[in-house]
Design an enzyme around this catalytic site. Structure first.
Site, PDB file in Angstrom:
ATOM      1  N   ARG A  62     -59.546  10.106  39.869  1.00 25.43           N
ATOM      2  CA  ARG A  62     -60.842   9.433  40.075  1.00 25.43           C
ATOM      3  C   ARG A  62     -61.619   9.964  41.268  1.00 25.43           C
ATOM      4  O   ARG A  62     -62.813   9.744  41.378  1.00 25.43           O
ATOM      5  CB  ARG A  62     -60.588   7.953  40.422  1.00 25.43           C
ATOM      6  CG  ARG A  62     -60.172   7.114  39.286  1.00 25.43           C
ATOM      7  CD  ARG A  62     -59.641   5.794  39.840  1.00 25.43           C
ATOM      8  NE  ARG A  62     -58.749   5.232  38.863  1.00 25.43           N
ATOM      9  CZ  ARG A  62     -59.067   4.174  38.098  1.00 25.43           C
ATOM     10  NH1 ARG A  62     -60.201   3.565  38.243  1.00 25.43           N
ATOM     11  NH2 ARG A  62     -58.224   3.742  37.193  1.00 25.43           N
ATOM     12  N   LYS A 163     -40.750   7.860  34.628  1.00 20.57           N
ATOM     13  CA  LYS A 163     -40.146   6.546  34.579  1.00 20.57           C
ATOM     14  C   LYS A 163     -40.956   5.604  35.452  1.00 20.57           C
ATOM     15  O   LYS A 163     -41.684   6.111  36.304  1.00 20.57           O
ATOM     16  CB  LYS A 163     -38.688   6.599  35.024  1.00 20.57           C
ATOM     17  CG  LYS A 163     -38.502   6.972  36.499  1.00 20.57           C
ATOM     18  CD  LYS A 163     -37.060   6.971  36.879  1.00 20.57           C
ATOM     19  CE  LYS A 163     -36.584   5.617  37.339  1.00 20.57           C
ATOM     20  NZ  LYS A 163     -36.742   5.384  38.779  1.00 20.57           N
ATOM     21  N   LYS A 197     -31.403  18.443  37.369  1.00 23.98           N
ATOM     22  CA  LYS A 197     -30.551  18.905  38.472  1.00 23.98           C
ATOM     23  C   LYS A 197     -29.488  19.856  37.927  1.00 23.98           C
ATOM     24  O   LYS A 197     -28.853  19.571  36.917  1.00 23.98           O
ATOM     25  CB  LYS A 197     -29.885  17.706  39.170  1.00 23.98           C
ATOM     26  CG  LYS A 197     -30.873  16.839  39.957  1.00 23.98           C
ATOM     27  CD  LYS A 197     -30.158  15.715  40.680  1.00 23.98           C
ATOM     28  CE  LYS A 197     -31.130  14.681  41.212  1.00 23.98           C
ATOM     29  NZ  LYS A 197     -31.716  14.973  42.508  1.00 23.98           N
ATOM     30  N   HIS A 256     -30.936   7.222  35.613  1.00 19.64           N
ATOM     31  CA  HIS A 256     -30.208   8.365  36.173  1.00 19.64           C
ATOM     32  C   HIS A 256     -28.699   8.226  35.949  1.00 19.64           C
ATOM     33  O   HIS A 256     -28.020   9.155  35.521  1.00 19.64           O
ATOM     34  CB  HIS A 256     -30.465   8.499  37.675  1.00 19.64           C
ATOM     35  CG  HIS A 256     -31.921   8.567  38.031  1.00 19.64           C
ATOM     36  ND1 HIS A 256     -32.851   9.180  37.235  1.00 19.64           N
ATOM     37  CD2 HIS A 256     -32.610   8.109  39.112  1.00 19.64           C
ATOM     38  CE1 HIS A 256     -34.048   9.090  37.808  1.00 19.64           C
ATOM     39  NE2 HIS A 256     -33.929   8.436  38.948  1.00 19.64           N
ATOM     40  N   LYS A 346     -29.176   1.391  47.983  1.00 19.83           N
ATOM     41  CA  LYS A 346     -30.013   1.913  49.065  1.00 19.83           C
ATOM     42  C   LYS A 346     -29.302   1.642  50.392  1.00 19.83           C
ATOM     43  O   LYS A 346     -28.469   0.738  50.488  1.00 19.83           O
ATOM     44  CB  LYS A 346     -31.357   1.178  49.091  1.00 19.83           C
ATOM     45  CG  LYS A 346     -32.178   1.333  47.820  1.00 19.83           C
ATOM     46  CD  LYS A 346     -32.911   2.659  47.783  1.00 19.83           C
ATOM     47  CE  LYS A 346     -33.869   2.737  46.615  1.00 19.83           C
ATOM     48  NZ  LYS A 346     -34.293   4.103  46.313  1.00 19.83           N
TER      49      LYS A 346
HETATM   50  C1  BG6 Z   1     -36.105   7.636  41.633  1.00 19.41           C
HETATM   51  C2  BG6 Z   1     -35.981   6.226  42.131  1.00 19.41           C
HETATM   52  O1  BG6 Z   1     -36.154   7.663  40.235  1.00 19.41           O
HETATM   53  O2  BG6 Z   1     -34.988   8.399  42.074  1.00 19.41           O
HETATM   54  C3  BG6 Z   1     -35.894   6.202  43.645  1.00 19.41           C
HETATM   55  O3  BG6 Z   1     -37.111   5.479  41.710  1.00 19.41           O
HETATM   56  C4  BG6 Z   1     -34.780   7.106  44.121  1.00 19.41           C
HETATM   57  O4  BG6 Z   1     -35.681   4.872  44.122  1.00 19.41           O
HETATM   58  C5  BG6 Z   1     -34.876   8.481  43.482  1.00 19.41           C
HETATM   59  O5  BG6 Z   1     -34.872   7.198  45.540  1.00 19.41           O
HETATM   60  C6  BG6 Z   1     -33.630   9.302  43.787  1.00 19.41           C
HETATM   61  O6  BG6 Z   1     -33.799  10.632  43.392  1.00 19.41           O
HETATM   62  P1  BG6 Z   1     -32.981  11.790  44.097  1.00 19.41           P
HETATM   63  O7  BG6 Z   1     -33.321  13.009  43.317  1.00 19.41           O
HETATM   64  O8  BG6 Z   1     -33.460  11.831  45.523  1.00 19.41           O
HETATM   65  O9  BG6 Z   1     -31.536  11.416  44.029  1.00 19.41           O
END
Ligand code: BG6
Length: 495
Positions: A62, A163, A197, A256, A346
């Site tokens: 935008r 996502k 990865k 993941h 986390k």
């Molecule tokens: C994202 C999550 O999909 O993946 C995040 O929303 C997370 O919360 C991230 O930190 C982790 O990705 P990576 O590649 O750093 O392990």
């Protein structure tokens, strides 16, 4: 050497249907993902010569920018990529189209704008780096403006969605249904960046190119499997507001972690093409036992780190989990009865993702039980990040008189072996979209099966306590109880 080089390229992309230039159109071009991941990855693919044909990047947002202003923004946003000698060359081809993407008129104007900057007939990739509630309006808008129409044998039109894809089974199913009324499944690329990865892809090579390990990959030899996606970060970059509506189960476990699990546990596909790989993955997800008949306190532990409720954007009374562990089972012939212990959180002491396979003890004890000697069962640990590699733990005789057994380790380190940094996950995935290879993208049935399991976990987890855990700790102590009566402890981050 040649064989090893070959392994690293697997799975091989399927050939392009045509070699027209590709216009990569990024929606949300002024956003964080574009500057931090997408553009650096496209640039790296450009310098590496990895696109099969000419590639043009077009930003859509935008902001009242022109091409020059957008290029200036990218130069700041991409960090060190901008110092590369070929950055100027790359940037000079980058285009910008301003639009609000609200009305049909906006999309018709977008169509005119994209044609105006196009290098002639071209394939188009629309990358929706926007909030998930805009996926469907954007696809509807593109469709109404004729921007998704494909003639047989003509230029391809592909859509990439980030996502979260839905936030439960009902919303994911409804989104699938709506999108698939407009797009073919072969046009829709649902991203899970973990599949880009290197070490996650290496799961296939490790299992199916080595006769050594695959015979052990089943309930007869494996006692338990652990998968951890641990993160040291918390709510940085203003993520509190979004995260508080998601939580660890939806943010990481549903996508993941289950994708890693599916690649780890699936049957050998008959080929590396997208259909064969995704057919096998979805069978694993379908076989994942839901929590319906399980005692939640023995199968789920959840936690919230201290201070989470004071984070910006987070409800001061939030019950959102920032840490979760689950004990689950894959109800099929190969894995029947083997607990899979899954954990993510986390503010753990380190960022580390790994899969640990713990083997059963030998059937006959010649050397004393391992609990008496203090020695453990054999383990294979696949380190996905950081320090990508593979460790094998086993036991050996200590030199000398008598029979003293000591632990030993074989370790393989990607960086030591190959002396080159792995490309960013997004680079591989973007190249695959341009090539039309969907093997590393999630199919609609995979998404739905993973939500089925996640919904069941989330329903049951409300019957478990939400433990507070200290920042920089491995999470609630109660997680140890998930091992039940079995031997085991949670894996530790590599030194
Ligand atoms: C994202 C999550 O999909 O993946 C995040 O929303 C997370 O919360 C991230 O930190 C982790 O990705 P990576 O590649 O750093 O392990």
């Amino acid at each position: 050497m040649a064989a090893l080089a070959l392994l690293l390229q697997l799975p091989t992309p399927t050939p392009m249907p045509n070699v027209l230039p590709t216009q990569v159109v990024i929606f949300g071009a002024s956003g964080d993902l574009t500057g931090r991941k997408l553009v650096p990855s496209l640039f790296s693919a450009f310098t590496g010569g990895h696109f099969p044909s000419q590639m043009q990047l077009v930003g859509v947002a935008r902001r009242p920018w022109d091409h020059a202003a957008f290029r200036g923004h990218l130069a700041e946003a991409v960090g060190k990529s901008a110092q590369h000698p070929r950055w100027g060359e790359f940037l000079s081809g980058v285009q910008y189209v301003r639009t609000n993407l609200e009305t049909e008129e906006d999309y018709r104007a977008l169509a005119v704008g994209l044609d105006a900057v196009a290098p002639g007939p071209c394939n188009r990739v629309y990358y929706l780096a926007v909030k998930s509630d805009l996926f469907l309006p954007a696809v509807n808008g593109l469709h109404a403006a004729g921007l998704l129409t494909q003639a047989p044998g003509g230029p391809r039109r592909r859509v990439v969605v980030e996502k979260p894809f839905g936030n439960d089974l009902a919303s994911a199913t409804s989104l699938n249904r709506s999108l698939l009324q407009i797009l073919g499944e072969d046009q829709l690329y649902r991203i899970d960046h973990y599949l880009g990865k290197e070490t996650v892809q290496n799961l296939l090579v490790f299992r199916f190119r080595n006769a050594l390990f695959e015979p052990l990959w089943n309930q007869k030899y494996v006692e338990q499997v652990q998968i951890t996606v641990g993160e040291a970060i918390g709510m940085e970059n203003g993520r509190g507001g979004f995260y508080d509506t998601a939580g660890a189960a939806r943010d990481i476990l549903q996508n993941h972690l289950l994708q890693v699990l599916a690649l780890f546990a699936m049957e050998p596909p008959s080929s590396l093409n997208a259909k064969d790989i995704r057919d096998e993955k979805v069978k694993v997800l379908r076989a994942l036992r839901d929590f319906e008949d399980l005692d939640p306190r023995k199968h789920i532990v959840r936690g919230q780190y201290e201070g989470y409720r004071s984070e910006a954007g987070v409800d001061p009374k939030s019950e959102t989990e920032t840490w979760i562990a689950a004990r689950t089972f894959i109800d099929n012939w190969r894995w029947g009865g083997v607990p899979f212990l899954l954990r993510t959180g986390k503010h753990m002491p380190a960022r580390f993702t790994s899969v640990t396979v713990q083997f059963r003890m030998p059937p006959h004890t010649l050397f004393g039980a391992h609990d008496e000697s203090g020695l453990g069962p054999n383990r294979i640990t696949i380190r996905i990040q950081p320090r990508d590699g593979i460790d094998i733990d086993f036991e050996v005789k200590e030199p000398g008189q008598g029979l003293v057994i000591r632990p030993a380790k074989l370790d393989f380190d990607y960086a030591e072996r190959f002396h080159q940094p792995a490309p960013d996950a997004y680079e591989r995935l973007l190249i695959d979209v341009v090539n039309g290879d969907q093997a590393l993208f999630i199919r609609s049935d995979e998404i739905e099966q993973s939500w089925r399991w996640t919904d069941s976990l989330r329903t049951k987890m409300t019957a478990t306590p939400l433990y507070l855990y200290a920042r920089n700790s491995w999470g609630p102590f109660a997680a140890e109880d998930l091992f039940g009566n079995a031997e085991g402890r949670w894996a530790e981050a590599p030194a």
